[in-house]
Design an enzyme around this catalytic site. Sequence first.
Site, PDB file in Angstrom:
ATOM      1  N   HIS A  53       0.468   2.903  68.448  1.00  0.00           N
ATOM      2  CA  HIS A  53       1.624   3.379  67.516  1.00  0.00           C
ATOM      3  C   HIS A  53       2.537   4.440  68.497  1.00  0.00           C
ATOM      4  CE1 HIS A  53      -1.024   2.112  64.127  1.00  0.00           C
ATOM      5  NE2 HIS A  53      -0.106   1.333  64.187  1.00  0.00           N
ATOM      6  N   GLU A  56       2.479   8.076  67.742  1.00  0.00           N
ATOM      7  CA  GLU A  56       1.293   9.292  67.860  1.00  0.00           C
ATOM      8  C   GLU A  56       1.230   9.367  69.304  1.00  0.00           C
ATOM      9  OE1 GLU A  56      -1.499   6.463  66.083  1.00  0.00           O
ATOM     10  OE2 GLU A  56      -0.138   6.352  64.344  1.00  0.00           O
ATOM     11  N   HIS A 146      -5.611   7.637  67.939  1.00  0.00           N
ATOM     12  CA  HIS A 146      -4.410   7.627  67.257  1.00  0.00           C
ATOM     13  C   HIS A 146      -4.295   8.737  66.405  1.00  0.00           C
ATOM     14  CE1 HIS A 146      -3.857   3.174  66.160  1.00  0.00           C
ATOM     15  NE2 HIS A 146      -4.772   3.067  66.981  1.00  0.00           N
ATOM     16  N   GLU A 209      -8.875   8.989  64.831  1.00  0.00           N
ATOM     17  CA  GLU A 209      -7.926   9.432  64.188  1.00  0.00           C
ATOM     18  C   GLU A 209      -7.969  11.198  64.653  1.00  0.00           C
ATOM     19  OE1 GLU A 209      -5.482   8.261  62.788  1.00  0.00           O
ATOM     20  OE2 GLU A 209      -6.043   6.170  62.433  1.00  0.00           O
TER      21      GLU A 209
HETATM   22  O1  LIG Z   1      -1.815   7.474  58.791  1.00  0.00           O
HETATM   23  C1  LIG Z   1      -1.379   6.336  58.372  1.00  0.00           C
HETATM   24  O2  LIG Z   1      -1.303   5.853  57.546  1.00  0.00           O
HETATM   25  C2  LIG Z   1      -2.178   5.482  59.900  1.00  0.00           C
HETATM   26  C3  LIG Z   1      -2.713   5.891  60.962  1.00  0.00           C
HETATM   27  C4  LIG Z   1      -3.146   4.642  61.809  1.00  0.00           C
HETATM   28  O3  LIG Z   1      -2.388   4.210  62.754  1.00  0.00           O
HETATM   29  N1  LIG Z   1      -4.423   4.292  61.508  1.00  0.00           N
HETATM   30  C5  LIG Z   1      -4.707   2.913  61.917  1.00  0.00           C
HETATM   31  C6  LIG Z   1      -6.114   2.802  61.466  1.00  0.00           C
HETATM   32  C7  LIG Z   1      -6.687   1.591  62.057  1.00  0.00           C
HETATM   33  C8  LIG Z   1      -8.162   1.181  61.509  1.00  0.00           C
HETATM   34  O4  LIG Z   1      -8.275   0.585  60.173  1.00  0.00           O
HETATM   35  O5  LIG Z   1      -9.029   0.858  62.282  1.00  0.00           O
HETATM   36  C9  LIG Z   1      -3.817   2.066  61.492  1.00  0.00           C
HETATM   37  O6  LIG Z   1      -3.555   1.942  60.491  1.00  0.00           O
HETATM   38  O7  LIG Z   1      -3.525   1.063  62.332  1.00  0.00           O
HETATM   39 ZN   LIG Z   2      -1.975   4.869  64.467  1.00  0.00          ZN
END
Ligand SMILES: O=C(O)CCC(=O)N[C@@H](CCC(=O)O)C(=O)O
Ligand SMILES: [Zn+2]
Length: 326
Positions: A53, A56, A146, A209
């Site tokens: 992303h 980030e 991320h 994260e």
């Molecule tokens: O903060 C958020 O809403 C999104 C942060 C983020 O990019 N998280 C990933 C998590 C991926 C996973 O579920 O492994 C995403 O949403 O792609």
């Molecule tokens: Zn992300």
Amino acid sequence: MDEFVQTTLAGLVPAQKKGEGPGFRWQWLEQGVIRLTPHSKVTRSLVLSAGIHGNETAPVEILSQVLDALWRGEIVLCWDVLVVLGNPLALQTGKRYQACDLNRMFGGRWEAFEPGTERARAELLEQAVGGFFANSPPVRWHLDMHTAIRGSLHPRFGVLPARNAAWPAAFLQWLEMAGLEALVFHQTPGGTFTHFTAQYYDALSCTMELGKAMPFGQNNLNAFSAARHALEELLGKGPEAVPVVQQPVARCYKVSQQLTRTGEAFILHIPDDTVNFTPFSKGELLAEDGDNKQVVQQETEYVLFPNRLVAPGLRAGLMLAEIPHP
Ligand SMILES: O=C(O)CCC(=O)N[C@@H](CCC(=O)O)C(=O)O
Ligand SMILES: [Zn+2]
């Protein structure tokens, strides 16, 4: 900032596409993709990714610091490593994505999207990772760094893809050493980069994260020092470097239900300022679309990644149930 990250962020192709670092050879494979192979024989392969992303930025800065340390010879690399900056165009514009969320497209899901930056990138990254794992040592890890859109009751946490087998203790312990205070276990496959490497290559994969998403230059990199230190230890010494923890401290959760933006009439009843891991009580209304209502099903469920602005058909949040440490 190291040369690979700098060149990628500038959208340039390097004049030199391979060379030697201290104890390893390197090869530039694609925009944002570089492979580092130690001269000595190694038994482990690692995909280390950031910038899936584009907004980030802290993980990109951490990655750059780690690459600098490698090039200065401060780490004796003991993994075959594929370094990936996921979405160079989105990083250049500072946006989560250009047209569509890249982290929903893996595992061939990109085929269902209109041609565009992210669709092409998902296909290219799948090929790059496939080529790497086909031709690298058999113990496979993937760490995808991320930062989250919102604040969080656990500022640093890991999200692990669905996996049939148990997670090896050394992997979970390394994640804790990297400063992750909570681990979230998906129960069903999805379109994320970590799901792809776990499902297709049996990699031990985690979406890390590491804090809140901020623009380049505004990250307090001290807050990320545990992750950087753990990465440097991992790259130089392997998982054996992890001190054995008698009593794991990370809180663990499994995904209990997904909130999906079903269509234009979808309403998410979670306020925009709700932080990750906020608890909700049984029966509370979470989302609705006409007659279809989603409520909290267990005594307590915790919200993760609530986002009413996602495209129709995509996840607008996850609800979690706490579980014992595996
Ligand atoms: O903060 C958020 O809403 C999104 C942060 C983020 O990019 N998280 C990933 C998590 C991926 C996973 O579920 O492994 C995403 O949403 O792609
Ligand atoms: Zn992300």
